[in-house]
Scaffold this active site. Structure first.
Site, short mmCIF file in Angstrom:
data_model
loop_
_atom_site.label_atom_id
_atom_site.label_comp_id
_atom_site.label_asym_id
_atom_site.label_seq_id
_atom_site.Cartn_x
_atom_site.Cartn_y
_atom_site.Cartn_z
N GLU A 143 -10.28 4.04 3.46
CA GLU A 143 -9.40 4.87 2.53
C GLU A 143 -9.91 4.46 0.97
O GLU A 143 -9.90 3.42 0.67
CB GLU A 143 -7.99 4.45 2.80
CG GLU A 143 -7.55 4.96 3.96
CD GLU A 143 -5.98 5.13 4.27
OE1 GLU A 143 -5.55 5.94 5.09
OE2 GLU A 143 -5.36 4.33 3.70
N TYR A 194 1.86 2.81 15.23
CA TYR A 194 2.71 2.77 14.08
C TYR A 194 3.95 3.46 14.29
O TYR A 194 4.83 3.32 13.17
CB TYR A 194 2.09 3.75 12.91
CG TYR A 194 2.19 5.39 12.96
CD1 TYR A 194 1.81 5.91 14.15
CD2 TYR A 194 2.90 5.99 12.07
CE1 TYR A 194 2.08 7.22 13.99
CE2 TYR A 194 3.09 7.30 12.31
CZ TYR A 194 2.79 7.95 13.16
OH TYR A 194 2.98 9.37 13.36
N GLU A 253 -9.03 4.24 -2.62
CA GLU A 253 -7.74 4.18 -3.47
C GLU A 253 -8.28 3.19 -4.66
O GLU A 253 -9.33 2.81 -4.85
CB GLU A 253 -6.86 3.09 -2.59
CG GLU A 253 -6.53 3.93 -1.27
CD GLU A 253 -5.26 2.88 -0.52
OE1 GLU A 253 -4.31 2.43 -1.19
OE2 GLU A 253 -4.87 3.33 0.71
N LYS A 304 -3.99 -1.90 9.75
CA LYS A 304 -4.46 -1.94 8.18
C LYS A 304 -4.64 -3.54 7.99
O LYS A 304 -4.83 -3.93 6.60
CB LYS A 304 -3.26 -1.61 7.42
CG LYS A 304 -2.95 -0.32 7.67
CD LYS A 304 -3.86 0.70 7.03
CE LYS A 304 -3.40 2.36 7.08
NZ LYS A 304 -4.18 2.97 6.08
N GLU A 324 -9.99 12.18 7.36
CA GLU A 324 -9.83 13.79 6.91
C GLU A 324 -11.18 14.52 6.78
O GLU A 324 -11.19 15.76 7.12
CB GLU A 324 -9.39 13.68 5.36
CG GLU A 324 -8.10 13.05 5.31
CD GLU A 324 -7.36 12.75 3.90
OE1 GLU A 324 -7.70 11.55 3.64
OE2 GLU A 324 -7.09 13.44 3.17
N THR A 337 -8.82 -5.50 3.31
CA THR A 337 -8.83 -4.52 2.28
C THR A 337 -9.76 -4.97 1.09
O THR A 337 -9.60 -6.04 0.78
CB THR A 337 -7.53 -4.63 1.56
OG1 THR A 337 -6.41 -3.92 2.76
CG2 THR A 337 -7.25 -3.60 0.38
N ARG A 388 -7.83 3.73 13.10
CA ARG A 388 -6.97 5.07 13.21
C ARG A 388 -6.49 5.11 14.58
O ARG A 388 -5.39 5.49 14.81
CB ARG A 388 -7.78 6.13 12.80
CG ARG A 388 -8.45 6.32 11.59
CD ARG A 388 -7.08 6.33 10.72
NE ARG A 388 -7.75 6.56 9.37
CZ ARG A 388 -7.08 6.47 8.12
NH1 ARG A 388 -5.79 6.03 8.27
NH2 ARG A 388 -7.68 6.57 6.97
N HIS A 437 -3.76 13.99 0.73
CA HIS A 437 -3.95 12.92 1.92
C HIS A 437 -2.87 12.97 2.99
O HIS A 437 -2.86 12.94 4.24
CB HIS A 437 -4.24 11.59 1.43
CG HIS A 437 -4.33 10.39 2.50
ND1 HIS A 437 -5.20 10.47 3.27
CD2 HIS A 437 -3.40 9.71 2.83
CE1 HIS A 437 -5.14 9.23 4.32
NE2 HIS A 437 -3.98 8.65 4.14
N GLN A 443 -3.73 2.49 14.90
CA GLN A 443 -2.76 2.82 14.04
C GLN A 443 -1.81 3.93 14.96
O GLN A 443 -0.72 3.94 14.63
CB GLN A 443 -3.26 3.60 12.79
CG GLN A 443 -2.25 4.17 11.81
CD GLN A 443 -2.57 4.47 10.46
OE1 GLN A 443 -4.15 4.49 10.20
NE2 GLN A 443 -2.00 5.15 9.39
N ASP A 473 0.77 -1.32 -0.07
CA ASP A 473 0.02 0.03 0.02
C ASP A 473 1.01 1.29 -0.10
O ASP A 473 1.96 1.28 0.57
CB ASP A 473 -0.88 0.03 1.09
CG ASP A 473 -2.10 1.03 1.01
OD1 ASP A 473 -2.53 1.37 0.15
OD2 ASP A 473 -2.62 1.82 2.14
N ASP A 507 -9.03 0.57 1.61
CA ASP A 507 -7.97 0.14 2.56
C ASP A 507 -8.48 0.43 3.74
O ASP A 507 -8.25 1.53 4.49
CB ASP A 507 -6.75 0.89 2.45
CG ASP A 507 -5.49 0.42 3.20
OD1 ASP A 507 -5.48 -0.86 3.70
OD2 ASP A 507 -4.71 1.34 3.60
N THR A 520 -4.43 6.73 -0.25
CA THR A 520 -5.89 7.45 -0.22
C THR A 520 -5.83 8.46 -1.35
O THR A 520 -4.87 9.50 -1.33
CB THR A 520 -6.10 7.86 1.00
OG1 THR A 520 -6.01 6.94 2.04
CG2 THR A 520 -7.42 8.42 1.17
#
Lengths: 418, 418
Positions: free
Chosen positions: B198, B241, B200, B250, B360, B254, B234, B132, B237, B125, B230, B346
């Site tokens: 997300e 991360y 994509e 993630k 967002e 997907t 959050r 984004h 993450q 990804d 995806d 994204t």
């Protein structure tokens, strides 16, 4: 546990890596023949694919050993893993009544070529050695931010590239990549100048999952272990890894040792993870010891030169076991599949000599490592051969993994020339 | 390019997503039958596996369409891709002489179930949409550190989990994970409270590589495109991360749309990447336009409620094309394989309505998104269905992708209960 005696004499010495207690699974070929499943015993490899074909290994109605990889046996499940091991112990113990038949399927290890023992589904690499995480964190972010706040709570991991996993003996080409020094205005595209090793263990998932599993269930899903060298391009990594982690720095190659050492062989060497510095969430607690006491070392041999042992450590140094890592891996519902490979993370001890990467051994290139014969190394040079070794030391016997080696080949002069 | 006419009338309307110009590849089943390869045309799906079996598609001496996935056709190489498309154009154009034979292999799309169109080898990804990256970076690290220093030089990517890729229509279970708020002393293990989408595009690698490739070669390696959601946790993450990137956040799922839209169908819609803000290294320069003008939108439908279009954007918004991403992916020597899937990252435009994630759109939960009927959303709620749509608008015809949908299922009450 003491040495289990085999009618194959070479398997009965205290320092033989492949006694009857071990029975590791590999894929070998003899000149002119296809790769096939084999089991190491003493200084021989037993052609179990040939034995199954001849009806000498009646463990299943369907063929499990004919595909040139061990995935079908893994897919058949733990009861079948146990059945094969029992059958092999019967055939190879000194009380065996099938010696004459079985002897035809032995080949000297010295004359065979080893291949990938299994088809890697996906590859995940962890960062679960505390000394390594602290050392690298210190160099990349300073000592005050060395250990990220989540490190004592999460077995930190990232997904790697299964397509780049190769078997011991495969040459590893120095990669190109984007490099940018702290003083440079912009990156340049050039061969990696800080190519490194990472000494790790690899755990192989033999049983799939479709939802979160406990640590105990995760341990049951592991089929066996290999040595693993996670080749790392430190200069590429330093520039690319923020904010989404290492990518091309870790995608050139990951080398594994050719023999899968199974859990029954390792069972007498179970060891506990070190004391927790912060309490773990219950889903990560281990119901019993799930690390192993495996002595590990790294040798570096320049082209045409002598070997130097540059590191010596033990798998017990890990803060998280593979079972804990695998349990964490499933928390999100991530499906795990037969053939998934989990790298333990670099295994470094507390002393300088026990660090599992050149990045740590040379402290980022500031303290060159002295080699036999007078040369030094900050990072790997072309022609260097790395050899990872691993062994459990029992009462009068050894469980060996077989060397995990790879030579650094020079970068392509023009990576896009055809 | 204008509409190419078919003898199947439903394919000849300006807003039909599957005119003769398109011919996307999917895998479908009818009640009681095995999944098989099919091609969408008008409101029908053509059973090309059945046609190949009956000898009506003589493109190769070996069967390419009998395995229930499109990988064998991809493996056969670009000349064969072209051969199949030519054969289908011949059979389905309004000048076809085989209408009576072919008509037996048509099934109404409304009566079939769609399956994964290909076997995903590995999934990568990317993070290649500048709006984004800037928006998320601002929320995670503040506006001054929003865009990492490498972002304008590298198509930033990370490896995802191929095992978690599912086809449109599959329910997606809200994951559990480690969550820790800024004020909390320690993390807790709980269901994700900030579950997100997300928007994509996914590029499918149809041709393998064993060393670095140019952007032009990378473009030639791409077989086709799908829509891709995806799903992202959050809160998981944010805590996990650093420093090695997203992992369990993630790995739940997907979702991809069921039809692979091939490059020939998209060719008339090629678009350039936006002007470079910093010069790219030569290995990343595009010799010709390699993005596509694809209108994209996201609909959110609460359980039992009305659909609201929450975002509308275009694939042209990306800073890097899939060809640039794939070329970068190979720089280290990382072997690419048939069936590798590359998520674009994204796709967010500059305006608020064009943002491709709820993170967002709701600005981290501070500006709730209003839905038809009066409800609002910061993040996804159980029972919400997301639908990604995509279409290229030509002169009197449309190239559609088929919806990419998924409903959020409630988290397991006890993830370890059996």
């Amino acid at each position: 546990m003491t040495l289990m005696r085999s009618w194959i004499d070479s398997a009965n010495t205290p320092d033989c890596p492949f006694p009857l207690n071990n029975l590791p699974y590999g894929v070998f070929s003899t000149p002119g023949a296809q790769p096939r499943c084999g089991v190491a015993i003493g200084d021989q490899v037993l052609d179990v694919a040939g034995m199954e074909k001849a009806g000498l290994l009646r463990i299943s109605d369907t063929a499990l050993l004919q595909s040139g990889v061990w995935n079908p046996l893994m897919e058949a499940g733990p009861a079948m893993w146990e059945k094969l091991r029992s059958a092999l112990l019967g055939h190879l113990s000194d009380a065996s009544s099938t010696q004459d038949q079985v002897a035809q399927y032995l080949h000297p290890l010295s004359g065979v070529t080893m291949h990938m023992p299994f088809r890697v589904s996906e590859y995940t690499d962890f960062y679960a050695g505390k000394n390594h995480a602290f050392n690298v964190g210190t160099m990349f972010r300073g000592p005050e931010n060395a250990l990220p706040p989540n490190w004592l709570h999460i077995p930190i991991g990232y997904n790697g590239r299964a397509s780049s996993v190769v078997v011991s003996g495969t040459g590893v080409r120095r990669p190109w990549g984007q490099l940018k020094g702290p003083q440079d205005d912009a990156p340049r595209f050039a061969p990696c100048a800080r190519f490194d090793l990472e000494l790790e263990m690899g755990a192989i998932v033999g049983k799939p999952s479709s939802g979160p599993v406990t640590v105990a269930e995760a341990d049951d899903m592991i089929f066996g272990y290999v040595l693993l060298n996670d080749w790392s391009a430190r200069d590429i990594q330093a520039w690319e890894y923020q904010p989404l982690g290492p990518f091309q720095a870790k995608a050139t190659a990951t080398t594994i040792s050719p023999w899968i050492v199974t859990k029954p062989a390792l069972a007498p060497f179970r060891a506990s993870t070190p004391p927790r510095e912060k309490p773990l969430l219950p889903y990560l607690e281990e119901p019993r010891p799930m690390l192993y006491d495996i002595d590990l070392s790294v040798e570096l041999t320049p082209e045409g030169g002598q070997a130097t042992e540059i590191a010596r450590t033990n798998y017990k140094e890990m803060y998280y076991s593979s079972a804990q890592q695998l349990a964490h891996h499933t928390t999100s519902g991530c499906p795990m599949r037969v053939g998934d490979l989990l790298g333990s993370g670099t295994i470094s001890g507390e002393t300088k000599e026990s660090r599992g990467s050149l990045l740590e051994l040379s402290w980022g290139g500031k303290e060159p490592v002295a080699l036999e014969g007078g040369a030094t190394r900050n990072f790997l040079e072309d022609g260097d051969t790395l050899t990872l070794k691993g062994a459990c030391h029992g009462d009068g016997y050894t469980i060996g993994f077989g060397d995990c080696t790879g030579m650094v080949l020079p970068a392509l002069s023009d990576p896009f020339a055809r």
